[in-house]
Design an enzyme around this catalytic site. Structure first.
Site, PDB file in Angstrom:
ATOM      1  N   ALA A   1       0.854  -1.194   0.000  1.00 37.78           N
ATOM      2  CA  ALA A   1       0.000   0.000   0.000  1.00 37.78           C
ATOM      3  C   ALA A   1       0.886   1.238   0.000  1.00 37.78           C
ATOM      4  CB  ALA A   1      -0.902   0.006   1.229  1.00 37.78           C
ATOM      5  N   GLU A   2       0.620   2.129  -0.916  1.00 36.07           N
ATOM      6  CA  GLU A   2       1.352   3.396  -0.987  1.00 36.07           C
ATOM      7  C   GLU A   2       0.457   4.520  -0.504  1.00 36.07           C
ATOM      8  OE1 GLU A   2       2.849   4.080  -4.892  1.00 36.07           O
ATOM      9  OE2 GLU A   2       4.004   2.228  -4.926  1.00 36.07           O
ATOM     10  N   GLY A   3       1.073   5.541   0.063  1.00 36.00           N
ATOM     11  CA  GLY A   3       0.321   6.712   0.473  1.00 36.00           C
ATOM     12  C   GLY A   3      -0.341   6.581   1.830  1.00 36.00           C
TER      13      GLY A   3
END
Length: 76
Positions: A30-32
């Site tokens: 998961a990014e952000g």
């Protein structure tokens, strides 16, 4: 990713994507990730890895280079 905190549709879409990836035996990154609430939701949903402001703010290239040069070598 902020919608995870307030939007049930965002939570359902995210959980579905994670479930699909797991079914395909893929790792999920998961990014952000910006809040502890997002992180906990992703953990409960089976996400493998996370990155974002919650863990480390972006760094100038010089700072990153210095940090990388001073890490212990993993080679023996």
């Amino acid at each position: 990713m902020l919608g995870l905190a307030t939007d049930p549709n965002d939570r359902e879409i995210t959980a579905t994507i994670i479930a699909m990836a797991r079914a395909l035996k893929l790792e999920v990154l998961a990014e952000g990730v910006e809040t502890a609430e997002q992180h906990h939701f992703l953990q409960r949903s089976g996400c493998d890895s996370y990155q974002g402001y919650l863990f480390q703010r972006p760094q100038p290239a010089q700072v990153l280079e210095h940090w990388l040069r001073h890490q212990p070598s993993s080679h023996t």
